[in-house]
Design a protein around this motif. Structure first.
Motif, PDB file in Angstrom:
ATOM      1  N   ASP A 126      42.070  34.737  21.731  1.00 48.88           N
ATOM      2  CA  ASP A 126      43.219  33.930  22.152  1.00 48.88           C
ATOM      3  C   ASP A 126      43.032  32.452  21.827  1.00 48.88           C
ATOM      4  OD1 ASP A 126      44.557  36.119  23.110  1.00 48.88           O
ATOM      5  OD2 ASP A 126      43.886  35.869  25.188  1.00 48.88           O
ATOM      6  N   GLY A 127      41.940  32.129  21.143  1.00 44.35           N
ATOM      7  CA  GLY A 127      41.692  30.740  20.771  1.00 44.35           C
ATOM      8  C   GLY A 127      41.173  29.889  21.899  1.00 44.35           C
ATOM      9  N   LEU A 128      40.589  30.531  22.925  1.00 39.79           N
ATOM     10  CA  LEU A 128      40.092  29.796  24.087  1.00 39.79           C
ATOM     11  C   LEU A 128      38.571  29.845  24.125  1.00 39.79           C
ATOM     12  CD1 LEU A 128      42.619  31.158  26.759  1.00 39.79           C
ATOM     13  CD2 LEU A 128      42.747  29.000  25.501  1.00 39.79           C
ATOM     14  N   SER A 129      37.981  28.763  24.594  1.00 40.20           N
ATOM     15  CA  SER A 129      36.529  28.664  24.679  1.00 40.20           C
ATOM     16  C   SER A 129      36.027  29.276  25.979  1.00 40.20           C
ATOM     17  CB  SER A 129      36.114  27.188  24.603  1.00 40.20           C
ATOM     18  OG  SER A 129      34.810  26.996  25.101  1.00 40.20           O
ATOM     19  N   PHE A 130      34.937  30.073  25.893  1.00 42.09           N
ATOM     20  CA  PHE A 130      34.346  30.650  27.098  1.00 42.09           C
ATOM     21  C   PHE A 130      33.820  29.554  28.017  1.00 42.09           C
ATOM     22  CE2 PHE A 130      30.669  32.398  29.412  1.00 42.09           C
ATOM     23  CZ  PHE A 130      31.285  33.438  30.085  1.00 42.09           C
ATOM     24  N   ASP A 131      33.207  28.521  27.432  1.00 44.27           N
ATOM     25  CA  ASP A 131      32.694  27.422  28.259  1.00 44.27           C
ATOM     26  C   ASP A 131      33.819  26.708  28.983  1.00 44.27           C
ATOM     27  OD1 ASP A 131      30.098  27.951  27.551  1.00 44.27           O
ATOM     28  OD2 ASP A 131      30.058  26.492  25.904  1.00 44.27           O
ATOM     29  N   ASP A 132      34.966  26.525  28.276  1.00 47.74           N
ATOM     30  CA  ASP A 132      36.112  25.895  28.931  1.00 47.74           C
ATOM     31  C   ASP A 132      36.644  26.773  30.059  1.00 47.74           C
ATOM     32  OD1 ASP A 132      35.964  23.727  27.265  1.00 47.74           O
ATOM     33  OD2 ASP A 132      37.506  24.421  25.866  1.00 47.74           O
ATOM     34  N   ALA A 133      36.690  28.081  29.813  1.00 49.04           N
ATOM     35  CA  ALA A 133      37.158  29.008  30.850  1.00 49.04           C
ATOM     36  C   ALA A 133      36.206  28.984  32.047  1.00 49.04           C
ATOM     37  CB  ALA A 133      37.257  30.416  30.285  1.00 49.04           C
TER      38      ALA A 133
END
Length: 430
Positions: A126-133
């Motif tokens: 989905d274009g999302l970073s695991f660290d950001d999540a």
């Protein structure tokens, strides 16, 4: 004159514009402040990331996006409210340990039917970073705890409100006993002949007799029932008596868990119900334990090993005949019980940490436990008695108070959010 945070940042941002060199006349895109919130700032990158997340969520729901300027403003306002709460959490000393955060991430993955690695891959797709999540989950956990502390203290439920709720029809329904049920349905189509009806009745009576003799209800439901939940062993979930059609509403309360009703003719056919479990209602018997303990806590001047050794010495002194209560008054570091000789009085084991509860369960009445460790420190406990107490009325009052608090929570939360927003210094730069 007070210098704005944005004025302090501006020279740095302007200087960064020309990192590519004047000769190339290239202006690189850089991050910028979009809002100043009390002692913190919200950056364009934060807003862009949240916008992407919101846009993806809206797209997955198949809904249309609002105009860009409206969406930007809504998302920025949400970030501002979150930022204010995070600052409150920081000032209050609320911290989320890495182990606790890992457990929360794992729980989120499990709720979505994934492992953590699969969850990480899904975010990447989905274009999302695991660290950001991960950081977002940490922030949400901090915000949740801030709300629990600040909003809970605003909610007041009076004794009169509790009694009024218990006396109301709504209160009686919500606090009434619930039954987990399964059913077997032998259908009788509309307009069936008497012979067809009699055949269905004979079949149902045959099943009822098999059940009385110990046949497996779930297996019979799977093989013989025409109900919608036949393949689930006939289980239909939790129901209150008032939700059942007559005469089941009057029959179910007399059953013990595991028993079945006699077959009943209904418009759809003949039904047999089985009581799988029940909860709530007017009767609640709780097991309580009368216990006393001595608590010793490691500190800067007493190491973990020294604390354990002291607990073992006190254990030996009590075993040798010294008075437990006097030693508790002299040594115990539990402020709530030390002056009472370590006596915790009658207590529900479920209110205790697992380590204490398990040792207490294994200690016979009138006996002393060996020293053991809990999150609070090192303990020695003595079980002084056990009893079963009917706490139905107290439990029902507590349930009613919880229902009333939950009703008030959303209203108080919105009022509190408006208050902290109004009291904060906010300057937007969109």
């Amino acid at each position: 004159m007070k210098t704005k945070l944005s004025d302090c940042l501006r020279p740095l941002l302007l200087g960064a514009l020309f990192l590519g060199g004047i000769a190339h006349a290239e202006v690189r895109s850089i991050d910028r402040v979009v809002a100043i919130v009390d002692n913190d700032v919200i950056m364009q990158s934060q807003l862009d990331q949240r916008l992407r997340e919101v846009q993806q969520t809206i797209a997955k729901r198949g809904a249309s996006l609002p105009p860009e300027n409206v969406l930007n403003q809504q998302v920025l306002e949400r970030l501002i409210i979150e930022n204010i709460q995070l600052q409150i959490g920081d000032r209050s000393g609320i911290r989320i340990a890495d182990e606790e955060l890992n457990q929360a991430i794992e729980a989120i993955a499990q709720r979505n039917g994934m492992t953590v690695d699969q969850f990480r891959s899904a975010l990447a797709r989905d274009g999302l970073s695991f660290d950001d999540a991960r950081d977002q989950v940490r922030r949400e956990m901090v915000i949740s705890r801030v709300r629990q502390r600040r909003v809970a203290e605003r909610i007041q439920v009076t004794e009169q409100e509790v009694q009024n709720f218990l006396a109301s029809d709504m209160g009686k329904i919500q606090l009434s006993e619930e039954f987990r049920l399964a059913n077997i349905l032998i259908p009788v189509p509309e307009g069936s002949s008497p012979d067809t009806i009699q055949a269905a009745e004979r079949q149902t009576q045959e099943l009822y007799q098999q059940l009385r003799q110990g046949a497996d209800f779930a297996q019979l439901a799977i093989s013989r029932s025409a109900g919608e939940t036949a393949l689930e062993g006939g289980e239909i979930g939790w129901r209150k008596a008032a939700q059942l059609p007559p005469p089941f509403d009057g029959m179910i309360g007399a059953l013990q868990v595991g028993e079945v009703t006699e077959p009943v003719r209904t418009p759809g056919g003949f039904i047999i119900l089985k009581l799988l479990d029940k909860r709530g209602g007017d009767t609640l018997v709780r097991d309580e334990v009368h216990v006393r303990h001595i608590l010793l806590k490691p500190s800067e001047i007493r190491s973990e090993a020294d604390t354990q050794r002291l607990a073992e010495r006190l254990y030996q002194r009590i075993q040798s005949g010294e008075d437990f209560g006097e030693l508790a008054k002299s040594f115990s570091e539990d402020p709530g019980s030390a002056l009472n000789g370590g006596d915790l009085n009658w207590i529900d084991p479920n209110a205790l940490v697992p380590e204490f509860r398990e040792v207490m369960a294994q200690t016979p009445t009138g006996k002393l436990s060996k020293p053991f460790k809990s999150p609070y420190g090192w303990h020695v406990l003595e079980v002084m008695g056990r009893r079963a107490t009917d706490s139905s009325e107290k439990f029902r009052e507590q349930q009613a108070a919880n229902i009333l608090r939950n009703r008030k929570y959303d209203e108080e939360l919105q009022a509190w959010l408006r208050q902290i927003r109004d009291e904060a210094y906010v300057e937007t730069k969109l």
